[in-house]
Design a protein around this motif. Structure first.
Motif: not given
Length: 356
Positions: A311-327
């Protein structure tokens, strides 16, 4: 099979592959041809490929990299760039990437950045690369254990899919590619999904039509949104958690690394469950997805400590925006939703459901 036109390239299949390649070489007259392979495709695929290439007086240089995701690094790129310089590659050189997704991703990145870009052609030899990695222009390498953090979107001149290369693959690599085909059905075409889950054997000779259909689905999506501003994001279903899981297992010495498709299968199961909580997916379709995926893929133990790191690794996902994880989630099979936010409680609940 009819060739498929993408935004800037053409995908050719089987009988047309070498005719089109040789016509391209003749018309473009590259100064040199550089073929990138890994240690597997050097032995299993290169001899057949070279026997079909009509290069005339053009010098052909073969460059070999180690096989495997852990070698998809900027250091390997540097080695390839240096080798090309030593062999006097210029801006009229042609690069051919003969291999699976690691080779086509890395080779495309190398070609797109060498002297600010030279022409390249992808020749995918794995099921994963045929239906996903080699099509659409995404190139790049991993940053440590973080998947595909460095790269650019840049299409090659063509993609050449010769499905006879699948005969060289071990079964687990066939299964890995199958995950991306299942994803294409889940995000775009329920009838295609139904065809896949009722398919009895991943036999290379029987896969031609389904490989073609997967390329058609991906190409339609990419053609409408080549730089992933909106629609193309749906191709990331299963990848938000799947990439984090893949990165975690790759970087943890206590774990057996997962192939890309194996991790994405887990990601799709988790994100399908999340879809029942925050999107519109029904429990009936969740059960159908779980049965369809687990028919082919074996579950992997992911304990509570693993879950926290993932879950901590999700912060590096390329779809993220403005610190928010996007699914990417599903309203229903064939009906995805992008830019969905999910709280950690639901993520942990999804892992609990998966383990149960």
């Amino acid at each position: 099979m009819k060739s498929i036109k993408t935004n800037n390239a053409i995908v050719h299949f089987n009988d047309n592959v070498y005719k089109e390649l040789n016509a391209y070489i003749k018309s473009s007259n590259p100064s040199k041809i550089f073929i990138l392979v890994d240690t597997n495709t050097h032995d299993a695929c290169l001899p057949k490929f070279l026997s079909q290439v009509e290069s005339g007086d053009i010098v052909v240089e073969v460059m070999e990299m180690p096989e495997g995701e852990d070698h998809k690094t900027i250091d390997i790129c540097t080695g390839v760039w240096e080798a090309m310089s030593e062999y006097y590659a210029d801006r009229k050189s042609l690069m051919i990437n003969l291999g699976g997704g690691v080779v086509t991703d890395l080779g495309g990145f190398v070609a797109s950045t060498y002297m600010r870009g030279i022409d390249y052609i992808n020749v995918p030899t794995s099921l994963l690369a045929m239906v996903d990695a080699s099509v659409g222009g995404k190139t790049g390498v991993d940053l440590g254990n973080l998947k595909n953090q460095i790269g650019i979107i840049s299409e090659g001149s063509m993609v050449l899919i010769d499905t006879s290369f699948l005969e060289t693959l071990p079964n687990n690599h066939m299964v890995s590619g199958y995950a991306e085909m299942l994803k294409h059905g889940l995000i775009k075409d329920k009838s295609y999904w139904n065809t896949l889950i009722n398919f009895e054997s991943l036999d290379a000779s029987a896969l031609n039509e389904m490989i073609y259909d997967s390329v058609v689905i991906k190409n339609k999506i990419v053609s409408e949104d080549p730089t992933e501003q909106g629609l193309r994001k749906i191709l990331n279903f299963g990848h938000t958690l799947g990439h984090a899981i893949e990165s975690y297992f790759l970087g943890n010495a206590d774990k057996v690394p997962l192939l890309h498709g194996e991790a994405i299968a887990i990601g799709m199961l988790l994100e399908a469950y999340i879809s029942t909580k925050t999107a519109g997916l029904s429990n009936e379709e969740l059960k159908e997805i779980e049965e369809g995926i687990l028919k082919t893929f074996t579950k992997v133990e992911i304990n509570e400590n693993d879950q926290k790191v993932i879950i901590n690794l999700l912060q590096y996902d390329k779809k993220n925006s403005h610190g928010k994880v996007k699914f990417v989630l599903l309203d229903a099979i064939g009906k995805p939703k992008i830019n969905c936010e999910v709280n950690n409680d639901i993520l942990l609940e999804a892992f609990k459901h998966y383990n149960a």
